[in-house]
Structure formats: C-alpha cells, structure tokens
Design an enzyme around this catalytic site. Structure first.
Site, PDB file in Angstrom:
ATOM      1  N   TRP A   3       1.370  -0.996  -0.438  1.00 43.61           N
ATOM      2  CA  TRP A   3       0.050  -0.005   0.134  1.00 43.61           C
ATOM      3  C   TRP A   3       0.924   0.662  -0.189  1.00 43.61           C
ATOM      4  O   TRP A   3       1.711   1.932   0.688  1.00 43.61           O
ATOM      5  CB  TRP A   3      -0.834  -0.264   1.414  1.00 43.61           C
ATOM      6  N   TYR A  20      -4.301   0.811  -5.184  1.00 41.18           N
ATOM      7  CA  TYR A  20      -2.570   1.600  -4.186  1.00 41.18           C
ATOM      8  C   TYR A  20      -2.132   2.181  -5.404  1.00 41.18           C
ATOM      9  O   TYR A  20      -1.525   1.567  -6.693  1.00 41.18           O
ATOM     10  CB  TYR A  20      -2.491   0.329  -4.047  1.00 41.18           C
ATOM     11  N   SER A  22     -13.223  -8.573   1.106  1.00 40.51           N
ATOM     12  CA  SER A  22     -12.314  -7.514   2.218  1.00 40.51           C
ATOM     13  C   SER A  22     -13.374  -6.989   2.526  1.00 40.51           C
ATOM     14  O   SER A  22     -14.061  -6.344   1.655  1.00 40.51           O
ATOM     15  CB  SER A  22     -11.410  -7.433   1.050  1.00 40.51           C
ATOM     16  N   TRP A  26      -4.815  -6.773   7.418  1.00 40.27           N
ATOM     17  CA  TRP A  26      -4.863  -5.624   7.298  1.00 40.27           C
ATOM     18  C   TRP A  26      -4.492  -4.371   7.939  1.00 40.27           C
ATOM     19  O   TRP A  26      -5.479  -4.402   9.402  1.00 40.27           O
ATOM     20  CB  TRP A  26      -4.703  -4.433   5.957  1.00 40.27           C
ATOM     21  N   ARG A  61       4.138   6.992   7.831  1.00 35.73           N
ATOM     22  CA  ARG A  61       2.654   7.026   6.971  1.00 35.73           C
ATOM     23  C   ARG A  61       1.903   8.521   7.239  1.00 35.73           C
ATOM     24  O   ARG A  61       1.145   8.497   5.723  1.00 35.73           O
ATOM     25  CB  ARG A  61       2.097   5.720   7.426  1.00 35.73           C
TER      26      ARG A  61
END
Length: 237
Positions: free
Chosen positions: A22, A55, A153, A208, A230
């Site tokens: 990601w 992504y 997901s 995740w 991040r």
C-alpha cells in the site's frame, strides 16, 4: 524459521507474515524501497505478497511486478494476491460487476507482468451489483486460469455466507478467505462476527493494518508526526 499455514479450506500454504505494498506516496524512490523490502522478506521465508488495483491507482501493482522481474523470483515460490474494487473515475471502473471484474483482472495481470495471481479479493462489498453476478464473475476468473482462489475484504459475515450459499447452489468456486482490518484497536468483527465462518466453513483470513497505520509502534506517542511516516505522507498528499 518461517511458519507456513494453509489459507482457509484450501491446499495453498502461505507464510504467517506477508508483504503488502500500500503506497505511502508516488515518489520515485518508492520503487527501490519496495524492491529492497521484497527481497528482505523473500530471503526471510515470506512467500505471500499482496497488492491492489486501487493502491496508487495501479502504480503499486506496476512497482511490484517490476520488482518480481528484477529480483528474478521463481513464480512457483511466491503467492501473489491483488484486490479488485476501484481503479479510476469511470462509471465502470468501480464496484464488482462482471465487466469491471474481468477487465480489472486483465489489467492487474498486465501491471504485475504475471499470467495469474494466486488469490484475487473483492476489495469491498458491492451492494449495487447482484451478488450472483459477482460470484459468477469470480468463478469465470478462476476457470480462465487468471487466479486460483478468490476472497473477500471487509465484507460482513452475512454477505460472505450468502456468497458461499450461492456458489454451492450454482456449483461455482467459493470464496475461501477474508481480509479485514485487525489489530489491538479493531477486534470485534474478526473475533466475534467471523467466528461462525471460521468454524462452519473453515474460512481463512489475512489481515490489514496490524499496527493501526503505525500507531501501535509508539512512533506517534509524543504527539509529533515523524518525517517520512505514513501520516506525514498522507498529510502531504
């Protein structure tokens, strides 16, 4: 020594740790960082590499595909997954219609420079497209040899159950794995809602955000956002 486990009710074995790319940003140095990290992971016994069409809107898949090629990793030694749900602003670039699923897997494989992925996930639930259409499209992807397994997901347990029931009734390939968020701060869905799926169907799971976007590392405890982290990159994007 790396530990390997079966992915859900299948014969596919994956490392208990996986690598996901990601993207934090679209900076040129992302490629070298990703390639170096992938080599470290592979050398440590990690065989599971995960990405998604959303992504970097395809850039992450391109970076991972280039890294696979430059590192010369033998295809049979790695397990690759990608996720389908959104890749652009077009009216059919989003959701889980047969059109988007079949076009998306073809485009993902081109970016990854692979003939197939091992697992393809429906990245989020789509309540607009009939669930049977999605199940049939994922079955087609597998029958065409473009993926071996499919999964979900952030779907609810009820919707996963309905998908499994549709596949059993129509003799389609069933989903085998869910990828939810799971960490010390987000636990309820994994530990409570999915319990029935794990016991009744031997449904598998990857996760995740195990470190909650880095919060659980403690790097933000003093209230300062470290450069290059991040949250620093999200702030600048």
């Amino acid at each position: 020594k790396m530990e390997y486990r079966y992915l859900g009710n299948s014969g596919l074995r994956v490392s208990v740790l996986s690598f996901g790319n990601w993207l934090n940003s679209n900076k040129p140095e992302d490629y070298q960082i990703t390639k170096d990290a992938m080599k470290l992971c592979f050398d440590a016994g990690i065989n599971f590499f995960d990405t998604a069409e959303i992504y970097g809107f395809g850039q992450a898949e391109t970076i991972m595909g280039n890294a696979f090629k430059e590192l010369g990793l033998k295809r049979e030694e790695i397990v690759v997954s990608t996720k389908i749900f959104k890749v652009g602003p077009g009216v059919n670039d989003t959701f889980l219609s047969r059109k988007h699923i079949l076009e998306a897997i073809n485009n993902s494989l081109k970016r990854l420079q692979l003939d197939y992925v091992d697992v393809v996930f429906c990245h989020r639930p789509d309540y607009e497209t009939p669930l049977e259409e999605t199940c049939r499209a994922m079955h087609s992807v597998i029958e065409q040899g473009k993926a071996f397994y499919w999964g979900t997901s952030e779907w609810t347990a009820d919707r996963i159950t309905k998908a499994i029931e549709i596949c059993e009734r129509l003799n389609l390939h069933k989903p085998i794995v869910e990828q939810p968020q799971y960490n010390m701060l987000v636990r309820d869905k994994f530990e409570n809602e999915y319990r029935f799926l794990f016991t009744e169907y031997k449904y598998g799971t990857t996760i995740w955000s195990p470190l909650a976007g880095g919060i659980l590392t403690g790097k933000y405890n003093d209230g300062v956002i470290p450069a290059g982290s991040r949250y620093d990159n999200h702030k600048s994007m």
